[in-house]
Structures are given as C-alpha cells and as structure tokens.
Design an enzyme around this catalytic site. Sequence first.
Site, PDB file in Angstrom:
ATOM      1  N   TYR A  51       2.669   6.034   2.255  1.00 38.63           N
ATOM      2  CA  TYR A  51       1.346   5.426   2.656  1.00 38.63           C
ATOM      3  C   TYR A  51       0.055   5.702   2.006  1.00 38.63           C
ATOM      4  O   TYR A  51       0.053   7.176   1.597  1.00 38.63           O
ATOM      5  CB  TYR A  51       1.271   6.233   4.197  1.00 38.63           C
ATOM      6  CG  TYR A  51       1.598   5.187   5.051  1.00 38.63           C
ATOM      7  CD1 TYR A  51       0.944   3.708   5.163  1.00 38.63           C
ATOM      8  CD2 TYR A  51       2.518   5.295   6.029  1.00 38.63           C
ATOM      9  CE1 TYR A  51       1.194   2.907   6.138  1.00 38.63           C
ATOM     10  CE2 TYR A  51       2.827   4.350   7.005  1.00 38.63           C
ATOM     11  CZ  TYR A  51       2.201   3.136   6.985  1.00 38.63           C
ATOM     12  OH  TYR A  51       2.592   2.099   7.944  1.00 38.63           O
ATOM     13  N   GLU A  53      -3.369   4.454   2.624  1.00 39.21           N
ATOM     14  CA  GLU A  53      -4.706   3.956   2.841  1.00 39.21           C
ATOM     15  C   GLU A  53      -5.791   4.573   2.240  1.00 39.21           C
ATOM     16  O   GLU A  53      -5.931   5.665   1.852  1.00 39.21           O
ATOM     17  CB  GLU A  53      -4.994   4.034   4.395  1.00 39.21           C
ATOM     18  CG  GLU A  53      -3.939   3.085   5.290  1.00 39.21           C
ATOM     19  CD  GLU A  53      -3.008   3.934   5.803  1.00 39.21           C
ATOM     20  OE1 GLU A  53      -2.343   4.755   4.988  1.00 39.21           O
ATOM     21  OE2 GLU A  53      -2.565   3.801   7.005  1.00 39.21           O
ATOM     22  N   ASP A 207     -11.045 -19.465  -5.490  1.00 42.34           N
ATOM     23  CA  ASP A 207      -9.613 -19.203  -4.965  1.00 42.34           C
ATOM     24  C   ASP A 207      -9.092 -19.649  -6.057  1.00 42.34           C
ATOM     25  O   ASP A 207      -8.515 -21.055  -6.095  1.00 42.34           O
ATOM     26  CB  ASP A 207      -9.280 -19.846  -3.884  1.00 42.34           C
ATOM     27  CG  ASP A 207      -7.848 -19.380  -3.048  1.00 42.34           C
ATOM     28  OD1 ASP A 207      -6.958 -19.165  -4.154  1.00 42.34           O
ATOM     29  OD2 ASP A 207      -7.463 -19.677  -2.217  1.00 42.34           O
ATOM     30  N   THR A 233      -3.546 -15.293  -5.591  1.00 44.01           N
ATOM     31  CA  THR A 233      -2.432 -14.572  -5.434  1.00 44.01           C
ATOM     32  C   THR A 233      -1.998 -14.137  -6.831  1.00 44.01           C
ATOM     33  O   THR A 233      -2.458 -14.760  -7.703  1.00 44.01           O
ATOM     34  CB  THR A 233      -1.253 -15.677  -4.956  1.00 44.01           C
ATOM     35  OG1 THR A 233      -1.436 -16.827  -5.452  1.00 44.01           O
ATOM     36  CG2 THR A 233      -1.545 -15.978  -3.261  1.00 44.01           C
ATOM     37  N   LYS A 236       1.947 -17.120  -8.528  1.00 42.82           N
ATOM     38  CA  LYS A 236       2.024 -18.479  -9.011  1.00 42.82           C
ATOM     39  C   LYS A 236       2.059 -18.563 -10.625  1.00 42.82           C
ATOM     40  O   LYS A 236       3.109 -18.126 -11.177  1.00 42.82           O
ATOM     41  CB  LYS A 236       0.871 -19.233  -8.414  1.00 42.82           C
ATOM     42  CG  LYS A 236       1.274 -19.120  -6.949  1.00 42.82           C
ATOM     43  CD  LYS A 236       0.091 -19.965  -6.161  1.00 42.82           C
ATOM     44  CE  LYS A 236       0.296 -20.235  -4.597  1.00 42.82           C
ATOM     45  NZ  LYS A 236      -0.629 -19.237  -3.823  1.00 42.82           N
TER      46      LYS A 236
HETATM   47  N1  DSN Z   1       1.673 -22.132  -0.257  1.00 41.66           N
HETATM   48  C1  DSN Z   1       0.975 -22.257  -1.382  1.00 41.66           C
HETATM   49  C2  DSN Z   1       1.149 -23.456  -2.129  1.00 41.66           C
HETATM   50  O1  DSN Z   1       2.084 -23.952  -1.997  1.00 41.66           O
HETATM   51  O2  DSN Z   1       0.310 -24.003  -2.713  1.00 41.66           O
HETATM   52  C3  DSN Z   1      -0.470 -21.912  -1.241  1.00 41.66           C
HETATM   53  O3  DSN Z   1      -0.616 -20.837  -0.567  1.00 41.66           O
END
Ligand code: DSN
Length: 449
Positions: A51, A53, A207, A233, A236
Amino acid sequence: MSLLSQFDPEMSEIINNEINRQRQGLEMIASENFVSRVVLEAMGTPLTNKYSEGYHGHRYYRGNQFIDDSESLAIERAEKLFNVHEGECEPERIMKANVQPHAGSQANMAAYMAMAKPGDKIMAMDLAHGGHLTHGSPVNFSGSLFNFVHYGVEKETHKLDMEKIRTQAKKEKPRIILAGYTAYPREIDFKAFGEIAREVGAYFMVDMAHIAGLISAGVHTDPIPHADVITTTTHKTLRGPRGAMILSKIEDRLQPPSPLIRGERQGGRGVKSKNLAKKVDFAVFPGMQGGPLDHIISAKAVAFAEALRPEFKEYAKQIVANAKALAESLTKNNIDLVSGGTDNHLILADLTKTGATGKEASLALEEVDIYVNKNMVPYDTRKPMNPSGIRIGTPALTTRGFNETEMKEIGKMIADIIHNINDESIKEKTRKRVKEMADAHPLYDGLVV
Ligand code: DSN
C-alpha cells in the site's frame, strides 16, 4: 508445470485458452496490443502487495522506499519519452507526469476535477463521431457530473472543421476543450485546438490514449506545446500494461475555482497553489483513487524504457504504414472508409453499402479468428449495439511483425467475409489462412501458465 497450474488447474486452463486465442487469431481491435515478456514479468511481482497512498516522500504507510524508487523511475521515463521537464526548458514543455491512474477513465476524471467543478461546461467530440464514453456520455460519470457540449466531424469529409469548432467554442465558452478520440482516423490539429482554447479562456485537455505511442515516436503531431493536461492509457499504441498516466503543465493558466481542489470538501485541506500539476496529483490521490497499483507502475516504467528505444520509432512508423496498406486494400475491395482513409493506426469502415451491419461483420470475422469491434460511424442511422461500422487497427499485428503485404491480404480477406457474410466455404478458407499467418508470427512462444 507452473505453480498456478498445480494449484488451480481450472483457472490455468482458462488463461492458457486465452493465450492461445491471442496466438491463433488476428487481433485488430484498434485499442489492443501485446505487451512484451519483460512487461508481463514486471506486472506479476510482489509489488502488488504494497500500500502506498500518496506520493514520493509523502506516503501514508511506511516501507515505501522501493516503491518510491519504482514510481520515480516511471515518472522520469514518462517525462523523457514525451520530452517534458519539470524544471528549466522551453515553457511549453514544462510538465509533470502522474503515473498512478488505474485506467483512462480515472485519468480523465482526475483531469476534469483538477480543472473544473461539477456542472462546468466541457466541450468534447460526440461519442458517435469518435469520442469516448468519458467524454460526456450521459450514461457515464462524465455526462452526469459535467455539462458536456459536443462537436462532431463534417458530414461530407468526416473530418474536423476547426473554424466551426472555433465558432462553437466562442458561443459555448467551455471551461475545458477536449481533443483526442477513440475512432477518428485522421491527424488532430492540436495547435488549432490550443489557440481556440486560449481565445475563449478555456483549458485545453488532450486524451491521447489511442495515439500516445505514435506521438512519443514523432509519428503524430505533438500536443505537448498546446495542451494544459494530457491523459493517456498505457496499453494501446504505447504497448505497456493496462493502466494510465497524466502529463500536466506546471503553470496553471486559469487557476480554476474547483471546490474539490480548493479543499472545500476535504475539511479545508487541499491544493491552493497555482501549480496545475499539483492539482492533478491531488485529484488522482486523494481525490479519485486509494492505493496505486505498484506492480503495474513498475511495468509502466519498463514499457516506457522500451518505447524510448530507437526500435519503437520504427514500430510506430510501421503501425501507420500497415494501417495505410490495409485502408488501401479495403477500399480496393469495395469497403467504404470513413474519411476515405487513415493517418494513424485505425480505420473506420462504413458497411452501409455492403448490406452487413457492424455487429454482423464483427461476428462473422470472429468466426474466422479476426477480431475487430462494431462501431458507430458519424451520422449513423443505426443504434450503438448494432451500428453501421467496424473499427480496425494495426498496433497489435504490427507488434507481431506483420507488414504491408500481409495487411493487403488481410484487407481482402476482411472484405471477402463482409461481402459474403453467410458463405461457409469462404469462412473455412479464410480461417485456414488466418492460422497460417498467425503461426508465421509466433506470440509469447513457449509461454504456458
Ligand atoms: N475501450 C477503448 C477503445 O476501444 O477505444 C477506449 O477506452
């Protein structure tokens, strides 16, 4: 035999089935990728036990000296990867990374909370035109907590018209303007967005989840000089573990009166400074999340190290070259593409003229082990659960080493399946060829759990 297979053969079998599914098929979901063995290794360590935090030097629990090291290394590499600096450098590149967000949704929520207060107006792309659920969908927290207004692409070109967006922004006067999409196959003009945001006194948020890997490699225009806060994210095109991070300008141009950040809901505590990055840190923890996923943060650091290597630039270039080859082949085989092609890693196909729906096409492709997702197309007359399009991406297959020649063949196979959606002999032939192609590009060779 692995310890897992001895202890829990039932779960071991499920995991091995999934590994084999990934191996044997063609993964073309634009948001998916395959992490390396070293990233996988980093994800499965006792760092999950801790943990922690808080942030480096300000943790709530003791025993975080190595967690501090791991998180600091992840931050240092993230900042190097996107060429931002917490100290002396060109002012537009003075940014700080936060690597704690568990997922893109949390990253976006923290970004909104750092720059706005519930009820404030945020201007973002319509979900049906390529936006994201967290960009103001009424069924998502974003649409319930904030007053979203949406822009879209043009009906004729399927591209963004920056003058129209400027006019809309002047009329709406949003607190935040948001760019960055999940199903927009074209380059985004971050500079124009940044100028519009400054003209109307809004923050500019990006984003970049889908295109972060392309941006880090210089294959897509860089949003850093223009944006106040950038979320992404890590799993990807960046090809890291499932998770997210945020880059924030240290200078707060607008000093927002956010009640959360001012601490009105925190018993008077909070961040009152003009430092936007600190507000984002506070919005992530304690604003949004509890303990960070320390095993995942260490794996993010490993993935950033991979993305810093010269071969990652070649990888990113190949993603785009493959997407262009695939787009060309689909077009040649009578599949209409939204905007007529692609500049990035994804293609949005409008199947209206083929007679197949997006749902039917994605199911038929799954039968031959090609994985895509059904997707709304701009101005779709169909519903989200059975829309007119499919979205196809090249990051995962590019990781496996597929090239343009193979993409052209895959484009023809996809078109053949869609144009002959009930033809079992075509499906049988395609399934065999898919297996040959997948076998030619081994994935996680020898990995069994
Ligand atoms: N689920 C993702 C996508 O496929 O674009 C985005 O969060």
